[in-house]
Design a protein around this motif. Structure first.
Motif, PDB file in Angstrom:
ATOM      1  N   THR A 196       0.567  -1.051  -0.099  1.00  0.00           N
ATOM      2  CA  THR A 196      -0.251  -0.317   0.148  1.00  0.00           C
ATOM      3  C   THR A 196       1.063   1.390   0.031  1.00  0.00           C
ATOM      4  OG1 THR A 196      -0.223  -0.030   2.807  1.00  0.00           O
ATOM      5  CG2 THR A 196      -2.032  -1.230   1.218  1.00  0.00           C
ATOM      6  N   TYR A 197       0.249   2.054  -0.807  1.00  0.00           N
ATOM      7  CA  TYR A 197       0.904   3.986  -1.345  1.00  0.00           C
ATOM      8  C   TYR A 197       0.059   4.898  -0.684  1.00  0.00           C
ATOM      9  CZ  TYR A 197       4.129   0.354  -3.650  1.00  0.00           C
ATOM     10  OH  TYR A 197       4.868  -0.731  -4.322  1.00  0.00           O
ATOM     11  N   ALA A 198       0.530   5.607  -0.323  1.00  0.00           N
ATOM     12  CA  ALA A 198      -0.096   6.879   0.750  1.00  0.00           C
ATOM     13  C   ALA A 198       0.273   8.481  -1.036  1.00  0.00           C
ATOM     14  CB  ALA A 198      -0.449   7.126   1.470  1.00  0.00           C
ATOM     15  N   VAL A 199      -0.492   8.803  -1.070  1.00  0.00           N
ATOM     16  CA  VAL A 199      -0.520   9.605  -2.121  1.00  0.00           C
ATOM     17  C   VAL A 199      -0.288  10.575  -1.963  1.00  0.00           C
ATOM     18  CG1 VAL A 199       0.516   9.965  -5.203  1.00  0.00           C
ATOM     19  CG2 VAL A 199       0.859   7.748  -3.412  1.00  0.00           C
ATOM     20  N   GLU A 200       0.658  11.659  -2.131  1.00  0.00           N
ATOM     21  CA  GLU A 200      -0.114  12.663  -1.614  1.00  0.00           C
ATOM     22  C   GLU A 200      -1.111  13.718  -3.066  1.00  0.00           C
ATOM     23  OE1 GLU A 200       2.303  16.016   0.229  1.00  0.00           O
ATOM     24  OE2 GLU A 200       2.982  14.575   2.057  1.00  0.00           O
ATOM     25  N   SER A 201      -2.535  13.652  -2.960  1.00  0.00           N
ATOM     26  CA  SER A 201      -2.838  14.141  -4.477  1.00  0.00           C
ATOM     27  C   SER A 201      -4.081  14.087  -4.202  1.00  0.00           C
ATOM     28  CB  SER A 201      -2.184  12.817  -5.562  1.00  0.00           C
ATOM     29  OG  SER A 201      -2.768  12.688  -6.886  1.00  0.00           O
ATOM     30  N   GLY A 202      -4.754  14.658  -5.057  1.00  0.00           N
ATOM     31  CA  GLY A 202      -6.201  14.377  -4.935  1.00  0.00           C
ATOM     32  C   GLY A 202      -7.001  13.122  -6.523  1.00  0.00           C
ATOM     33  N   HIS A 203      -8.173  12.717  -6.286  1.00  0.00           N
ATOM     34  CA  HIS A 203      -8.116  11.800  -6.831  1.00  0.00           C
ATOM     35  C   HIS A 203      -7.465  11.330  -8.480  1.00  0.00           C
ATOM     36  CE1 HIS A 203     -10.606   7.932  -7.797  1.00  0.00           C
ATOM     37  NE2 HIS A 203     -11.300   8.250  -8.089  1.00  0.00           N
ATOM     38  N   ASN A 204      -7.592  12.057  -9.071  1.00  0.00           N
ATOM     39  CA  ASN A 204      -6.477  11.997 -10.422  1.00  0.00           C
ATOM     40  C   ASN A 204      -4.825  12.228 -10.088  1.00  0.00           C
ATOM     41  OD1 ASN A 204      -5.702  11.576 -12.919  1.00  0.00           O
ATOM     42  ND2 ASN A 204      -7.212  13.409 -14.016  1.00  0.00           N
ATOM     43  N   VAL A 205      -5.026  11.098  -9.176  1.00  0.00           N
ATOM     44  CA  VAL A 205      -3.596  10.300  -9.334  1.00  0.00           C
ATOM     45  C   VAL A 205      -2.373  10.923 -10.373  1.00  0.00           C
ATOM     46  CG1 VAL A 205      -1.779   8.959  -8.439  1.00  0.00           C
ATOM     47  CG2 VAL A 205      -4.198   9.023  -7.094  1.00  0.00           C
ATOM     48  N   MET A 206      -2.776   9.757 -11.700  1.00  0.00           N
ATOM     49  CA  MET A 206      -2.334  10.042 -12.822  1.00  0.00           C
ATOM     50  C   MET A 206      -1.744  11.295 -13.348  1.00  0.00           C
ATOM     51  SD  MET A 206      -4.624   7.747 -12.426  1.00  0.00           S
ATOM     52  CE  MET A 206      -5.955   8.686 -13.955  1.00  0.00           C
ATOM     53  N   ARG A 207      -3.022  13.072 -12.916  1.00  0.00           N
ATOM     54  CA  ARG A 207      -2.289  13.903 -13.316  1.00  0.00           C
ATOM     55  C   ARG A 207      -1.695  14.901 -12.063  1.00  0.00           C
ATOM     56  NH1 ARG A 207      -7.566  17.074 -13.990  1.00  0.00           N
ATOM     57  NH2 ARG A 207      -7.765  17.266 -12.181  1.00  0.00           N
ATOM     58  N   GLU A 208      -1.561  14.602 -10.666  1.00  0.00           N
ATOM     59  CA  GLU A 208      -1.591  14.955  -9.817  1.00  0.00           C
ATOM     60  C   GLU A 208      -0.133  14.168  -9.093  1.00  0.00           C
ATOM     61  OE1 GLU A 208      -4.175  16.226  -7.206  1.00  0.00           O
ATOM     62  OE2 GLU A 208      -6.513  16.401  -8.552  1.00  0.00           O
ATOM     63  N   ALA A 209       0.062  12.988  -9.041  1.00  0.00           N
ATOM     64  CA  ALA A 209       1.618  13.104  -9.047  1.00  0.00           C
ATOM     65  C   ALA A 209       1.860  11.626 -10.118  1.00  0.00           C
ATOM     66  CB  ALA A 209       1.316  12.043  -7.369  1.00  0.00           C
ATOM     67  N   PRO A 210       1.944  12.256 -11.339  1.00  0.00           N
ATOM     68  CA  PRO A 210       2.548  11.642 -12.363  1.00  0.00           C
ATOM     69  C   PRO A 210       3.969  10.595 -11.843  1.00  0.00           C
ATOM     70  CG  PRO A 210       2.916  13.299 -13.126  1.00  0.00           C
ATOM     71  CD  PRO A 210       1.833  14.199 -12.333  1.00  0.00           C
ATOM     72  N   GLU A 211       4.805  11.213 -11.518  1.00  0.00           N
ATOM     73  CA  GLU A 211       5.958  10.829 -11.255  1.00  0.00           C
ATOM     74  C   GLU A 211       5.910   9.634 -10.156  1.00  0.00           C
ATOM     75  OE1 GLU A 211       9.090  14.255 -10.322  1.00  0.00           O
ATOM     76  OE2 GLU A 211       8.467  14.853 -12.109  1.00  0.00           O
ATOM     77  N   GLU A 212       5.261   9.945  -9.011  1.00  0.00           N
ATOM     78  CA  GLU A 212       5.286   8.767  -7.645  1.00  0.00           C
ATOM     79  C   GLU A 212       4.181   7.819  -8.463  1.00  0.00           C
ATOM     80  OE1 GLU A 212       4.083   8.990  -3.449  1.00  0.00           O
ATOM     81  OE2 GLU A 212       4.346  11.063  -4.368  1.00  0.00           O
TER      82      GLU A 212
END
Length: 226
Positions: A196-212
């Protein structure tokens, strides 16, 4: 080398995953962004008959037509329903599952049953033109299109379980409203069979946290080759 099948959530087409797919290919992997029937570039196929089974067939047929036997199925949001069912039906073609802020259903669940009243209201915001599609929200990318309502309401039918697959869950922490996936993430984080991973992003992870997200997917490829 891994083969990633990238399945978008409701209202979105393959374009939402295409930048990530390019990066996965640069890293030496195969990547297939999917556009589900009735949505995005396939919006001309929208009809009352398009449901969850249709979308499961979209992905299952891709695996069979391309003779893929090592798929890492990546599903965003609603697409968690789709990738779970595909893995259940074609286990010999799937090696791993990555849920990107997505539903993880059990037999009899629907997308509608697994979210809160807030998201249910989104789903039922039908378009006047059809009455059988859910309209994209105003803050979505302009390319978002109406989504077949039946696919969000239909219960999934599963015969096995996910324990045979390597499984990862990516949880977005930056929802402006309470996330419908918090309890799910907390449960999976306590399960040693899940990454499991918790990412600092809104729901659209592809747009808001693409590198992570790219790093997580590349890490998952290592899991599936253990």
């Amino acid at each position: 080398m891994a083969t990633y099948i990238l399945v978008p959530g409701a209202w979105h087409g393959a374009w939402t995953f295409e930048p990530l797919a390019r990066e996965l290919r640069r890293a030496g992997h195969e990547a297939y962004p999917v556009t589900l029937t009735g949505v995005g570039a396939r919006r001309h196929l929208l009809s009352p008959a398009v449901n969850l089974d249709t979308h499961i067939a979209d992905v299952a047929n891709l695996l069979e037509d391309e003779r893929i036997t090592d798929a890492v199925l990546v599903g965003h949001s609603y697409a968690g329903m789709v990738i779970t069912a595909v893995a259940d039906r074609l286990p010999d073609r799937v090696k791993g599952l990555v849920y990107v802020d997505a539903m993880v259903p059990e037999d009899g669940d629907s997308a509608y049953s697994l979210v809160t009243e807030n998201e249910r209201a989104w789903y039922l915001n039908g378009t006047e033109e059809t009455g059988y599609a859910s309209a994209p929200l105003p803050f979505f990318d302009p390319r978002a299109t109406p989504h077949p309502l039946a696919s969000l309401l239909q219960a999934v039918r599963l015969e096995g379980d996910l324990s045979r697959f390597d499984r990862s869950y990516v949880y977005a922490t930056g929802w402006p409203t309470p996330s419908p996936f918090t309890a799910l993430h907390d449960r999976l984080a306590a399960d040693p069979d899940w990454y499991t991973y918790a990412v600092e992003s809104g729901h659209n992870v592809m747009r808001e946290a693409p590198e992570e997200l790219l790093k997580i997917l590349l890490s998952h490829a290592g899991h599936t080759t253990r």
